[in-house]
Design an enzyme around this catalytic site. Structure first.
Site, PDB file in Angstrom:
ATOM      1  CE  LYS A  56      -2.319  -1.146   3.817  1.00  0.00           C
ATOM      2  NZ  LYS A  56      -1.786  -2.276   4.325  1.00  0.00           N
ATOM      3  NE  ARG A 108       8.253  -2.268   4.991  1.00  0.00           N
ATOM      4  CZ  ARG A 108       6.950  -2.143   5.182  1.00  0.00           C
ATOM      5  NH1 ARG A 108       6.393  -1.747   4.098  1.00  0.00           N
ATOM      6  NH2 ARG A 108       6.503  -2.110   6.599  1.00  0.00           N
TER       7      ARG A 108
END
Ligand code: AMP
Length: 211
Positions: free
Chosen positions: A13, A127
């Protein structure tokens, strides 16, 4: 256009929100970014949110709805918004509905990014995010620099495997019912696969919104 991005933590997102928003010509509202900035600046909001965020738990609804009401009332948001990471509970969905109704606006679409939980754990453990502008990266080491603003890339505390597992449990318990709420209330729900190349996912999302 007012679009709500929906999906598990790590579905992408945060990567897709600015791309979709650019294409639609509207700003984004990412409550996670607002909270992380508040935490870094040591404001009252940051202090309130800190412990919840570090455990991967949800920050209380009234705190989130305060951010939403304040932000959406700003002139920049009159043409629409891409909501990223909000709403995450049924009371937040109800609250957002009230905020939008007060502003004489409505939600045009819920855009759902679909991905397996196994893919998520893999994605989040690799990440890093820019500590300044929050842009997320995969496969870049902490300490390297952000392409957009030159800030340092860091690992998020809540991306460690225990916190990720907790965030996925929180998602199933508290956030998944939000989609059923929107179904019951007749919202337009658009689902796209979140797997694959970043640009391809954006194209997929924009095409699905156009339909
Ligand atoms: P995110 O960047 O969207 O993954 O958000 C990071 C963390 O901020 C979450 O794990 C929560 O602790 C908190 N947070 C962000 N948005 C919300 C929300 N809408 N409701 C509750 N907590 C939130």
């Amino acid at each position: 256009m007012n679009v709500l991005l929906f999906g598990k933590p790590g579905a992408g997102k945060g990567t897709q929100a600015p791309r979709v928003a650019d294409a639609l010509g509207v700003p984004t509202l990412a409550t996670g970014d607002v909270l992380r900035n508040a935490l870094r600046e040591g404001t009252a909001l940051g202090l309130k949110a800190k412990a919840f965020m570090e455990r991967g738990d949800l920050v209380p609804d009234d705190v989130i709805l305060g951010i939403v009401a304040e932000t959406l009332a700003k002139a920049d948001y009159a043409r629409g918004v891409v909501l990223d990471g909000v709403v995450r509970t049924v009371p937040q969905a109800e609250g957002l509905d009230r905020v939008l109704a007060n502003l004489k606006r409505r939600l045009d679409a819920v855009l759902q990014f679909d991905i397996d939980s196994d893919d998520i754990v893999r994605r989040l453990s690799g990440r890093t995010v820019c500590e300044k502008c929050q842009t997320p990266y995969t496969g870049r080491e902490p300490g390297s620099r952000c392409d957009k603003c030159g800030g340092f890339l860091v690992r998020r505390k809540d991306d460690d495997p225990d916190a990720v597992r907790n965030r996925l449990t929180v998602y199933e318990k508290q956030t998944a019912p939000v989609l059923e709420w929107y179904e019951r209330h007749g919202a337009r729900i658009v689902t796209v696969s979140a797997v694959g190349d970043v640009a391809k996912v954006t194209t997929r999302a924009l095409k699905a919104l156009e339909r």
